[in-house]
Write an enzyme that holds these catalytic residues in place. Structure first.
Site, short mmCIF file in Angstrom:
data_model
loop_
_atom_site.label_atom_id
_atom_site.label_comp_id
_atom_site.label_asym_id
_atom_site.label_seq_id
_atom_site.Cartn_x
_atom_site.Cartn_y
_atom_site.Cartn_z
CB CYS A 108 -7.40 -13.45 -6.96
SG CYS A 108 -5.75 -13.13 -7.56
CG HIS A 242 -8.02 -11.51 -3.08
ND1 HIS A 242 -7.13 -12.54 -2.80
CD2 HIS A 242 -7.51 -10.87 -4.17
CE1 HIS A 242 -6.15 -12.51 -3.67
NE2 HIS A 242 -6.34 -11.51 -4.51
CG ASN A 272 -2.64 -11.56 -4.32
OD1 ASN A 272 -3.22 -12.65 -4.24
ND2 ASN A 272 -2.96 -10.64 -5.21
O1 UT7 Z 1 -5.17 -9.93 -7.16
C1 UT7 Z 1 -4.96 -8.65 -7.68
C2 UT7 Z 1 -3.49 -8.33 -7.58
N1 UT7 Z 1 -3.07 -6.96 -7.70
C3 UT7 Z 1 -3.27 -5.99 -6.79
O2 UT7 Z 1 -3.96 -6.08 -5.81
C4 UT7 Z 1 -2.54 -4.68 -7.05
C5 UT7 Z 1 -3.38 -3.45 -6.94
N2 UT7 Z 1 -2.53 -2.26 -7.10
C6 UT7 Z 1 -1.79 -1.76 -6.08
O3 UT7 Z 1 -1.90 -2.22 -4.97
C7 UT7 Z 1 -0.86 -0.62 -6.38
O4 UT7 Z 1 -1.14 -0.09 -7.66
C8 UT7 Z 1 0.64 -1.07 -6.31
C9 UT7 Z 1 1.02 -1.37 -4.86
C10 UT7 Z 1 0.89 -2.29 -7.15
C11 UT7 Z 1 1.55 0.04 -6.81
O5 UT7 Z 1 1.34 1.23 -6.04
P1 UT7 Z 1 1.15 2.63 -6.80
O6 UT7 Z 1 1.07 3.66 -5.76
O7 UT7 Z 1 -0.02 2.47 -7.73
O8 UT7 Z 1 2.51 2.79 -7.56
P2 UT7 Z 1 2.80 3.00 -9.13
O9 UT7 Z 1 2.58 1.71 -9.87
O10 UT7 Z 1 2.07 4.21 -9.61
O11 UT7 Z 1 4.32 3.32 -9.11
C12 UT7 Z 1 4.83 4.48 -8.41
C13 UT7 Z 1 6.34 4.44 -8.45
C14 UT7 Z 1 6.91 4.19 -9.85
O12 UT7 Z 1 8.10 4.94 -9.98
P3 UT7 Z 1 8.09 6.31 -10.80
O13 UT7 Z 1 7.66 5.96 -12.20
O14 UT7 Z 1 7.10 7.21 -10.09
O15 UT7 Z 1 9.50 6.79 -10.69
C15 UT7 Z 1 7.29 2.73 -9.81
O16 UT7 Z 1 8.33 2.40 -10.69
O17 UT7 Z 1 6.83 3.38 -7.64
C16 UT7 Z 1 7.75 2.58 -8.39
N3 UT7 Z 1 7.67 1.21 -7.89
C17 UT7 Z 1 8.44 0.74 -6.90
N4 UT7 Z 1 9.40 1.33 -6.17
C18 UT7 Z 1 9.99 0.59 -5.21
C19 UT7 Z 1 6.83 0.22 -8.31
N5 UT7 Z 1 7.06 -0.91 -7.58
C20 UT7 Z 1 8.06 -0.60 -6.70
C21 UT7 Z 1 8.72 -1.32 -5.70
N6 UT7 Z 1 9.68 -0.69 -4.98
N7 UT7 Z 1 8.41 -2.60 -5.41
#
Ligand code: UT7
Length: 315
Positions: A108, A242, A272
């Site tokens: 990216c 970004h 993104n």
């Molecule tokens: O160019 C670089 C690209 N990447 C990024 O910029 C990503 C940077 N990271 C983030 O923005 C965040 O970490 C995310 C938005 C990707 C995820 O948010 P989070 O608050 O860190 O969520 P998490 O990964 O800790 O997941 C929390 C919960 C999980 O469920 P459980 O285990 O608590 O039951 C996930 O399975 O949210 C669940 N989950 C979803 N639920 C509904 C993960 N993705 C989704 C989804 N819809 N799309």
């Protein structure tokens, strides 16, 4: 070196958060507050190389430059349908240029790295005009069964034309290898001699680790440049970050203690788009007439590797 033209292209297919919830266990109520994304543009019948060439043509038209005046084309791309030839070679042919061309894969952060390579060529006296094209289709890298990754991305192409000038005030590149945090693997053609186990793995991401790296690296790169140039955060008119995630953008904004109006965004409607995100945002803001001559712009991006980079330039 200075930017004298920009262009961008998005695929026509718009995929809303509600459309994703038709086949994934997800919702707008989960996606929007965590990412700031409402919808994204995703390739359907378009070819990435056509979008890249179209973005290049628009940037050349904006710059009032003919393709034959180019001395170098740099294309930033993580993946596309061609393993070889390079996307930059395909763009070169499509726009009718005849200069050397090269591809880079800096995830990216590709636009910032491409600016750095271009600046080195200008400083060495090797070029008069350079075209940078960032073209990405991350929608083809993710598993569309993995709700934690596929909801984050959109496709697109952005381009910039550069000519001689002293508008680049500073560039900072950084890398901190963490190859298990954000990666994709693919199996190459078989041979009679391969004995190792191999598997194709769609894009994998440890979201919270990426989040922490992004905020730290981007804030650090911008602060490094401000200090080096004797500038304060207040001296920058526009921060073009970004477009990965609105919460990351807000965290960097908090660190810099700057008002939201200085941080134009399109993550709401684009998702993104990897290295294309910065030049697409630059083009959209430029075409809206937001930048005045003499404005100071800070661009910053981060991505898989991990790598990151920032540039401070005068418009
Ligand atoms: O160019 C670089 C690209 N990447 C990024 O910029 C990503 C940077 N990271 C983030 O923005 C965040 O970490 C995310 C938005 C990707 C995820 O948010 P989070 O608050 O860190 O969520 P998490 O990964 O800790 O997941 C929390 C919960 C999980 O469920 P459980 O285990 O608590 O039951 C996930 O399975 O949210 C669940 N989950 C979803 N639920 C509904 C993960 N993705 C989704 C989804 N819809 N799309």
């Amino acid at each position: 070196m200075k930017i004298i033209g920009t262009g961008s292209v998005l695929p026509k297919k718009i995929v809303t958060n509600d459309m994703l919830s038709e086949f994934l266990d997800t919702s707008d109520a989960w996606i929007y507050p965590r990412t700031g994304i409402k919808y994204r543009h995703v390739i359907s019948d378009e070819k990435l190389e056509d979008m890249a060439a179209e973005a290049a043509r628009k940037a050349l038209e904006d710059a009032g430059m003919k393709p034959e005046e180019l001395d170098l084309i740099i294309c930033s791309n993580v993946v596309n349908e061609y393993i070889t030839p390079s996307l930059s070679c395909i763009i070169q042919g499509a726009i009718g240029a005849s200069c050397p061309c090269l591809d880079i894969n800096c995830a990216c952060a590709g636009f910032i790295y491409a600016l750095d390579i271009a600046e080195s060529h200008f400083q060495a006296g090797k070029v008069k005009n350079v075209l940078i094209v960032c073209a990405e289709e991350p929608s083809r890298m993710t598993s569309w069964k993995d709700r934690s990754v596929c909801v984050l991305f959109g496709d697109g192409a952005g381009a910039a034309v550069l000519t001689a000038g002293d508008n680049i005030k500073g560039i900072k590149l950084s890398a901190a290898s963490a190859t298990d945090k954000l990666y994709q693997k693919r199996v190459l053609e078989p041979t009679p001699y391969i004995t190792k186990e191999e598997e194709s793995i769609p894009l994998q991401m440890k979201g919270q680790d990426v989040f922490k790296f992004a905020v730290k690296a981007s804030s650090g790169d911008i602060k490094f440049l401000l200090d080096k140039l004797g500038l304060k955060a207040d001296d920058v008119n526009w921060y073009l970050l970004h477009q990965a995630n609105m919460r990351i953008i807000n965290s960097i904004r908090d660190f810099l203690d700057q008002p939201a109006e200085k941080f134009p965004t399109n993550v709401e409607s684009h998702g993104n788009s990897s290295s294309a995100s910065c030049p697409i945002l630059l083009d959209e803001c430029s075409k809206k007439g937001m930048f005045k001559p003499g404005d100071i712009l800070a661009l910053s991006a981060f991505g898989a590797g991990f790598i990151s980079g920032a540039v401070i330039l005068e418009w």
